[in-house]
Design an enzyme around this catalytic site. Structure first.
Site, PDB file in Angstrom:
ATOM      1  N   GLU A   1       0.940  -1.074   0.018  1.00  0.00           N
ATOM      2  CA  GLU A   1       0.072  -0.055  -0.136  1.00  0.00           C
ATOM      3  C   GLU A   1       0.839   1.229   0.178  1.00  0.00           C
ATOM      4  O   GLU A   1       2.024   1.110   0.442  1.00  0.00           O
ATOM      5  CB  GLU A   1      -0.919  -0.113   1.259  1.00  0.00           C
ATOM      6  CG  GLU A   1      -1.850   1.235   1.239  1.00  0.00           C
ATOM      7  CD  GLU A   1      -2.679   1.143   2.332  1.00  0.00           C
ATOM      8  OE1 GLU A   1      -2.549   0.451   3.545  1.00  0.00           O
ATOM      9  OE2 GLU A   1      -3.828   1.602   2.587  1.00  0.00           O
TER      10      GLU A   1
ATOM     11  N   LYS B   1      -9.992   1.711  -2.593  1.00  0.00           N
ATOM     12  CA  LYS B   1     -10.263   1.205  -0.992  1.00  0.00           C
ATOM     13  C   LYS B   1     -11.483   1.748  -0.740  1.00  0.00           C
ATOM     14  O   LYS B   1     -11.779   2.719  -0.803  1.00  0.00           O
ATOM     15  CB  LYS B   1      -8.984   1.886  -0.123  1.00  0.00           C
ATOM     16  CG  LYS B   1      -9.134   1.376   1.347  1.00  0.00           C
ATOM     17  CD  LYS B   1      -7.847   2.081   2.044  1.00  0.00           C
ATOM     18  CE  LYS B   1      -7.540   1.454   3.567  1.00  0.00           C
ATOM     19  NZ  LYS B   1      -6.280   2.133   3.865  1.00  0.00           N
TER      20      LYS B   1
ATOM     21  N   CYS C   1      -5.688  -3.038   2.511  1.00  0.00           N
ATOM     22  CA  CYS C   1      -5.538  -3.003   4.022  1.00  0.00           C
ATOM     23  C   CYS C   1      -6.592  -2.858   5.009  1.00  0.00           C
ATOM     24  O   CYS C   1      -7.104  -4.128   5.157  1.00  0.00           O
ATOM     25  CB  CYS C   1      -4.738  -1.559   4.282  1.00  0.00           C
ATOM     26  SG  CYS C   1      -3.851  -1.633   5.758  1.00  0.00           S
TER      27      CYS C   1
END
Ligand SMILES: O=C(O)CCC(=O)C(=O)O
Length: 301
Positions: A55, A139, A180
């Site tokens: 990331e 995301k 994440c």
């Protein structure tokens, strides 16, 4: 009837996770270093077919940095993308590195600015071995947490959450994408597994508070719940930067067994992904066929 196309037949492959170190405020240096590591991974005797970056690999991690590093990608899913015309220097580097290395490349994530809305996203792009940009994931769940005395982080100060779930097909597996904090939402992994993904790969950057407790647990949980391979790729830890990443890039098999784990310095791990374990787990403990949607009123089959 499902609109999802049939997944490719799952075949063995090798996965390389680049736990990238030395990420600095200098984007050009970050891109150069990432490129070198992609080529290094691809020429390793393990011969990985899939290479993954972490990331936020092209900038320091923090909501104040996103606006300064954001790039205009302009990818429309399902439509051909002309990399030569791309305004994103990171996309150009990732595309040429994937092509030169001859690998499927999951290009970690970068801050993206969508020109039409001026919104910022934390975005992962994926390339085939010909260097074509073939998938993208923004995301979905933003990292907004506040653990008093430990860590406060608010991605939503500058970012907007994505609105779609994404996977891509190679000639050997269907791979689901997340970034994440997305790993904390089991619904996302469950939908990917039910859409035929054999593996989930999430670039990530946990921290020194939640990393030790949750990084491995969440990955083993997602893997075991869904009887699927699961992997997260972190940056290396840098105690001189403002954000201290946990590291420990990891691969977990469908039984919940950790197959590989990096330390916290820069490192590349290589892991063989074997369909046999996926098939044997599902045959031995057939939860994928035993779900009782008739007694889960909020979830449908
Ligand atoms: O969920 C966590 O504890 C960490 C998440 C994170 O670091 C991220 O989403 O970037």
């Amino acid at each position: 009837m499902s609109l999802i196309s049939k997944a490719p037949i799952f075949k063995p492959f090798t996965l390389a996770l680049i736990q990238l170190g030395g990420i600095s405020a200098n984007k050009a240096d970050n891109l150069k270093h990432a490129r070198e590591k992609i080529l290094k991974a691809a020429t390793n005797p393990a011969k990985p077919q899939v290479v993954v970056l972490p990331e936020c690999f092209n900038s320091p991690y923090g909501h104040v940095h996103f606006p300064n590093y954001a790039e205009d990608i302009e990818y429309v899913p399902g439509k051909p993308y002309d990399v030569a015309q791309s305004k994103s220097e990171s996309v150009k580097m990732l595309s040429s590195a994937a092509k030169e290395a001859g690998v499927w490349l999951i290009g970690g994530s970068i801050p993206e600015r969508e020109a039409v809305s001026d919104k910022l996203y934390n975005t992962c792009t994926v390339y085939n071995p010909q260097g074509d940009l073939i998938a993208m994931h923004r995301k979905v769940h933003l990292f907004d947490i506040d653990i008093p005395g430990k860590i406060t982080f608010k991605e939503s100060e500058t970012l907007t959450g994505g609105t779609s779930l994404n996977f891509f097909d190679t000639d050997f597996a269907r791979i689901g994408l997340g970034i994440c904090y997305d790993v904390r939402f089991p619904e996302m992994a469950m939908i990917a597994a039910r859409d035929g993904c054999h593996m989930l790969i999430y670039p990530g950057a946990f921290n020194l508070t939640t990393g030790p407790l949750h990084w491995e647990l969440l990955q083993r949980g997602r893997a075991l719940d869904n009887q699927i391979y699961m992997s997260m790729c972190s940056p290396a830890r840098d105690m001189r930067s403002n954000y201290h990443a946990w590291g420990h890039s990891m691969v977990v098999d469908p039984m919940g067994k950790v197959l590989s784990e990096a330390g916290h310095d820069e490192e590349i791990t290589y892991t063989d992904i074997v369909p046999k374990v996926f098939e044997e787990t599902r045959a031995a403990i057939p939860v994928t066929k035993q779900r009782r949607f008739d007694v889960y009123p909020d979830v449908s089959a």
